[in-house]
Design a protein around this motif. Sequence first.
Motif, short mmCIF file in Angstrom:
data_model
loop_
_atom_site.label_atom_id
_atom_site.label_comp_id
_atom_site.label_asym_id
_atom_site.label_seq_id
_atom_site.Cartn_x
_atom_site.Cartn_y
_atom_site.Cartn_z
N LEU A 161 -39.29 -4.65 7.44
CA LEU A 161 -40.40 -3.55 7.71
C LEU A 161 -39.28 -2.48 8.52
O LEU A 161 -38.95 -1.31 7.69
N SER A 162 -38.75 -3.32 9.42
CA SER A 162 -37.92 -2.31 10.20
C SER A 162 -36.65 -1.78 9.50
O SER A 162 -36.30 -0.67 9.76
N ALA A 163 -36.04 -2.29 9.07
CA ALA A 163 -35.04 -2.16 7.65
C ALA A 163 -35.12 -1.36 6.67
O ALA A 163 -34.13 -0.27 6.54
N VAL A 164 -36.56 -1.52 6.60
CA VAL A 164 -36.79 -0.29 5.03
C VAL A 164 -37.03 1.02 5.84
O VAL A 164 -36.38 1.77 5.48
N ILE A 165 -37.63 0.91 6.63
CA ILE A 165 -37.79 2.47 6.95
C ILE A 165 -36.46 3.49 7.76
O ILE A 165 -36.31 4.28 7.76
N HIS A 166 -35.85 2.02 8.45
CA HIS A 166 -34.47 2.95 9.21
C HIS A 166 -33.39 3.27 7.95
O HIS A 166 -33.02 3.88 8.29
N GLU A 167 -33.65 2.19 6.96
CA GLU A 167 -33.03 2.48 5.46
C GLU A 167 -32.98 4.02 5.25
O GLU A 167 -32.09 4.74 4.59
N ASN A 168 -34.44 4.67 5.07
CA ASN A 168 -34.84 6.11 4.57
C ASN A 168 -35.24 7.03 5.75
O ASN A 168 -36.31 7.63 5.54
N ILE A 169 -34.55 6.33 7.20
CA ILE A 169 -35.69 7.50 7.66
C ILE A 169 -35.16 8.87 7.84
O ILE A 169 -35.82 9.83 8.26
#
Length: 706
Positions: free
Chosen positions: A224-232
Motif C-alpha cells: 500500500l505504501s508504494a500505491v500511495i507514494h506513486e499517486n501522492i
Amino acid sequence: MGNNLIKQEKQFTQELVSVPTFDYNCFINREVSQLQFNVRVLEQSLDTRHPLLERLKFLLIFSRNLDEFFEVRVAKLKLQVLLGREMFGPDGLSSKSTLKRLNELCHIYAKRQYEILNDILLPELESEGIYFLRRENWTDEHREWVKRYFESEVAPVISPIALDPAHPFPKLVNKSLNFIVTLKGKDAFGRESRLAIVPAPRSLPRLIKLPKESDSDRDEFIFLSAVIHENIDSFFHGMKATGCYQFRVTRNSDLNVNEEEIQDIAAEVKGKLFNRRFGHAVRLEVVSNCPDQIKQFLLDEFDLTEFDLYETEGPVNLQRIFSLFDMLDKPALEYPEFSPEIPDQLAAGRNYFDAIHHKDYLLLHPYCSFKPVLELLRQAASDPSVMSIKQTLYRAGYHSEVVDILVEAARKGKEVTVVVELKARFDEQENLALASRLQEAGAVVCYGVVGYKTHAKMMLILRKESGKYYRYVHLGTGNYHVKNAKVYTDYSLFTSNEELCEDVHKIFQQLTGMGKTLPMKSLYNAPFTLRNSIIELIDNEIAASNKGKSAYIIIKVNSLCDKGIITKLYEASQVGVKIDLIVRGICALRPQMPGVSENIRVKSIIGRFLEHNRAYYFKNAEHQVYCSSADLMERNLSRRIEICFPILDNKLQQRVINDLKLFLNDEGQSWMLDVDGEYTLINDKPNQELVQQILLDRHCESAVSE
C-alpha cells in the motif's frame, strides 16, 4: 479485597533463613534476556530446515515481538527515567543503563531483520515465483492497474493533513502507517505549505495481490505504501510533492489501571483501551532515504531523541506482511499438516465422565488434539446430570468455541461461573466482548481479585451421579484458545481425583467470594504457597545431596527471573545438585559460574511450535512431577493467581519425565546459555532429528483423524 489478599500472602510467606547473598554479577539483565529470545526467533529465518514461508513467518514474528517489546518493556523503563523513579534489577543495572544497552542492541537487530529480508528471503521467494514488486520494477500494465485501484479503493478513504497554523501536527495512532510529504507551490487559498501528513487508514490492506495472468506462475504483490507514494501528487492538486517518506511511531501501550481506586474494573479497562492508542511515543521508524531535517522534525514532534530513531530499508510495518499467507497456495513452502492424537477413550462419541472417573488423562498439545477439552465442556453443557460449570479465561480468542459452549450451557440452565481476566495484555478488548456475551446468556461473570491477574487455567464440572455429587477437572499450562493450541506446546490434565478437585473448588471460592485462604491438599497456588513450595522442593534436593544421595532437578518454563528461586538454585548447585533448566525466553540465572552454578545447565528450544508448557521434576520429592500455569517470575509468584498441580498417575508422571529428557537430549534446535550470558546454537550435528519432529512422529503416527 486486594489489601486482604496482600495481608494473607504475608501471613503465608515464610522468611527465608540463612540465604547466601549473590552479587549482581550472578544475574543476567531481564530485558536483555528477553531481547535475546527475540533474536533467537529471528535466527530461525536463516535455518533452511524450516520451509521458506515459515522462515518468513519467523522474521515477521520477530518484528511483532519487537513492537511489543518497545510498547511495554522499553516504555516502562523510559517512564521510570522520566519520573525519576529508576529501579535497579538483581543484575545491578539502573533503568537508564538498561535503556542504553537495549538501544545499542535494538538498532543492531532491527537493521539485521531488513538485511535478512532484502538479501536472503526476498530473492529466495522470487525463485519460488513470489514477488514483492518495487515501483521501479512496475510495468506499464502494473501502473495502469495501480492507478485504477488507487482511484477506486484508496483515494476515497484518505484525508491528507497540511501542516500550518490552522492544522497542527495530528495525533497519530500507535503503529499506524503514515507519510510525511514535502511540498512546493501554493494551494487554492494562496497558502504555501511545505509539509503535509498523509495517514493510511487501518481499513486498507497493507499488502495487495496483483491480478494473475492465466498462463503465469508468478504471484505478484505490492505494498500500500508504494500505491500511495506513486499517486501522492493527486492529494495536492496544483502543487508539487517533492518528497514522500513513510514513517510510524510506537507508543507506550501498557494499561495502567489503579484497581484500588475504581468501582468498576470493566468500565475502567474499557476507558483505558482508547488511551492506549495515544500513549507516550517510545520509537520512531522512518525510511532510510528520508532527509535528516525531516527526521529531526518528526523526532521533535514526538519528543524523541536520535537514539529513538530507527531507519528502515523497506516497509515500516513488516508484521502486516502476515496477510500474505492468506493469499498464497504454496503448501510445499509451509509446514506439512498433521493429525493430532486423540486417546481412544476420549474419541468422539465416548462418555468422558465415565472415562475420567476411572483414570487420569494427560495430553500434550499440539501433538495431542485440543478437541477433548472442547468435548468435555460440550458434554457438560448437554448432560442433564451436570449441575454447574466453573471456568477461568485468560486468553480465549474473539471467536471462541469455549465461550460458545459456555453460552450454550448457561442458556440450558446450567450454573455457569466464568472468571475472565480483563487485563490479559493486548486481549482486553476481546475479553470485554466475550464477558458481555456470557453475561447476556445468564452466566455469572467476575473479574478475579483486585490487584492480581487470574492466570490459572482451570475448568471444574459438578455432576450428580446416583444421588451423589462428583467433580471433574481440567487443568492446563496454557490458555483455552483453540488457535493457540495448534502452535503452543501445553499440557492438559483431565482428572476426577478428589483432593485435586477439592483444591480447585477452593480456588474458585477465593476468586468469586471472600474469606480467609483455604488450605490446599495437593495444589500449590500463587500468591500464597507456590513460591515457598518450590523452594521447599529445592531444599529437599539439597538435603538429599548433603546425605550423599543422587539429587536432580529439571525445570521447564517460559521465563526464569525470580531472584529468590534463582538464589535457591545456586545454593543447590553449590552442594552438588544437578540442575537442568529448559527456559524458552527470559533467563536471569547465569549458569556455569565457578563455585556458584557449575552444576546448572540452561538451554532454550526454538522451533515450529512455541514451547509454552511449564513442568518441574524433583527426583527426591513425594510427587516428582508438577505442571503449572506459572513461570518463575516475581510477578507470577506474587501478583497473579496461579496453580501448580502434581501428576499423580505413575505412568503419566514417567511420560512427563521422558518428555523433559527428550528435550534435554536434543541437539537439533537447542540454544545453550553460557556463563557470559550469550546463547549458542548447537549446530555441530546438523543431521540430528529435531525434538519437536520426534514428538510429532510419536504422537501422530497412531492419531485418530479429526
